[in-house]
Design an enzyme around this catalytic site. Structure first.
Site, PDB file in Angstrom:
ATOM      1  CG  ASP A 118      34.151  32.962  23.577  1.00  0.00           C
ATOM      2  OD1 ASP A 118      34.437  33.206  24.750  1.00  0.00           O
ATOM      3  OD2 ASP A 118      33.015  32.616  23.186  1.00  0.00           O
TER       4      ASP A 118
HETATM    5  N1  URA Z   1      29.289  35.409  24.286  1.00  0.00           N
HETATM    6  C1  URA Z   1      29.968  34.368  23.786  1.00  0.00           C
HETATM    7  O1  URA Z   1      29.466  33.258  23.730  1.00  0.00           O
HETATM    8  N2  URA Z   1      31.227  34.586  23.346  1.00  0.00           N
HETATM    9  C2  URA Z   1      31.818  35.794  23.354  1.00  0.00           C
HETATM   10  O2  URA Z   1      32.961  35.919  22.934  1.00  0.00           O
HETATM   11  C3  URA Z   1      31.086  36.862  23.875  1.00  0.00           C
HETATM   12  C4  URA Z   1      29.822  36.651  24.333  1.00  0.00           C
END
Ligand code: URA
Length: 275
Positions: free
Chosen positions: A105
């Site tokens: 993310d």
């Molecule tokens: N899980 C999440 O919530 N975000 C990420 O970036 C990777 C795994």
């Protein structure tokens, strides 16, 4: 990278090195419009216009396996319509067309693999292989035994339960050695999952009442690197690539790093020769 012309031709799958030398001697090879007969001439297959009998040879591409420590505030994509900084912007000097394997993310930091090896990327992201990824999550509050057990057993998300996860509580409440806890009531967890569902770790922790404050990926299958600074990248070592392929169940069927692949119009990349 500039290489001897006969090497460039053989790497591009045009001819063996010896046959390439013959082509050069016969005046059938040109670089940037000029015929070359000198055997020691060097050229850059990625940048120069190299032709045999007037036909341009396809650029050969070295397989690259890059480990980036992605900072928060960077998008995991090759290009962003909103013009935010992307992970590709951080790869100064990388000329190959690498792309991210999976996604972190915008707000998540930590290890991200980028490669132009389509076979490995596909294998690593295939749910069947279940390559483990480990995240360090700083969460609000102090998860109790029941919350940790629920995370371990699986949490229903979008009507489907997450696969069993490994969860370790690293620091609870006030900071413990080596783990920064911002607030007295924050905790730090290590959580290892085998799927890559959208915002999975954040949603799992939210579901047990401990929203994530900060999330960092610290391990991808066999890969980890606590020394890689935020925003920095490095090429994987050959043994790391081997370990990764093993984890992705590609075994040794796949070429080693440094193998040259030739892109042909309308065909998927094909391995030609190893260096
Ligand atoms: N899980 C999440 O919530 N975000 C990420 O970036 C990777 C795994």
């Amino acid at each position: 990278m500039r290489v001897r012309l006969q090497k460039a031709l053989s790497q591009a799958g045009v001819a063996s090195r010896r046959a390439a030398e013959k082509l050069i001697a016969e005046g059938r090879v040109s670089v940037n419009g000029a015929t070359v007969r000198e055997m020691g001439t060097k050229a850059d297959p990625a940048a120069d216009d190299i032709r045999v009998d007037g036909r341009r040879i396809k650029a050969a591409e070295r397989l690259r396996y890059i480990l980036l420590n992605k900072p928060a505030g960077v998008v995991t994509t090759r290009s962003d319509p909103q013009r935010r900084p992307t992970v590709i912007d951080l790869l100064a000097g990388v000329r190959e067309y690498v792309y991210p394997v999976g996604r972190l993310d915008y707000d998540t930091e930590g290890l991200l693999l980028l490669t132009n090896d389509g076979d490995l990327a596909a294998a690593l992201t295939h749910p069947r292989h279940g390559v483990e990824r480990t995240y360090e999550a700083r969460v609000a509050g102090m998860p109790d035994h029941e919350a940790l057990e629920r995370l371990r057993k699986g949490i229903p998300l979008d009507g489907k339960r997450t696969l069993p996860a490994q969860v370790v509580l690293l620091a609870k409440g006030p900071a413990k050695a080596g783990h920064y806890v911002r607030e007295k009531r924050d905790s730090v967890l290590l959580i290892t999952i085998r799927e890559g569902r959208n915002r999975q770790v954040r949603r799992m922790l939210e579901a047990v009442g401990h929203p994530v404050d900060k999330l960092k990926r610290v391990k991808i299958g066999p890969l980890s690197d606590r020394m890689l600074k935020r925003g920095e990248w490095r090429d994987l070592k050959a043994d790391e690539v081997r370990a990764l392929k093993k984890a992705a169940e590609l075994g040794t069927r796949n070429p080693e790093p440094g193998t040259i692949r030739v892109r042909r119009a309308g065909a998927s990349p094909r391995a030609t020769s190893a260096r």
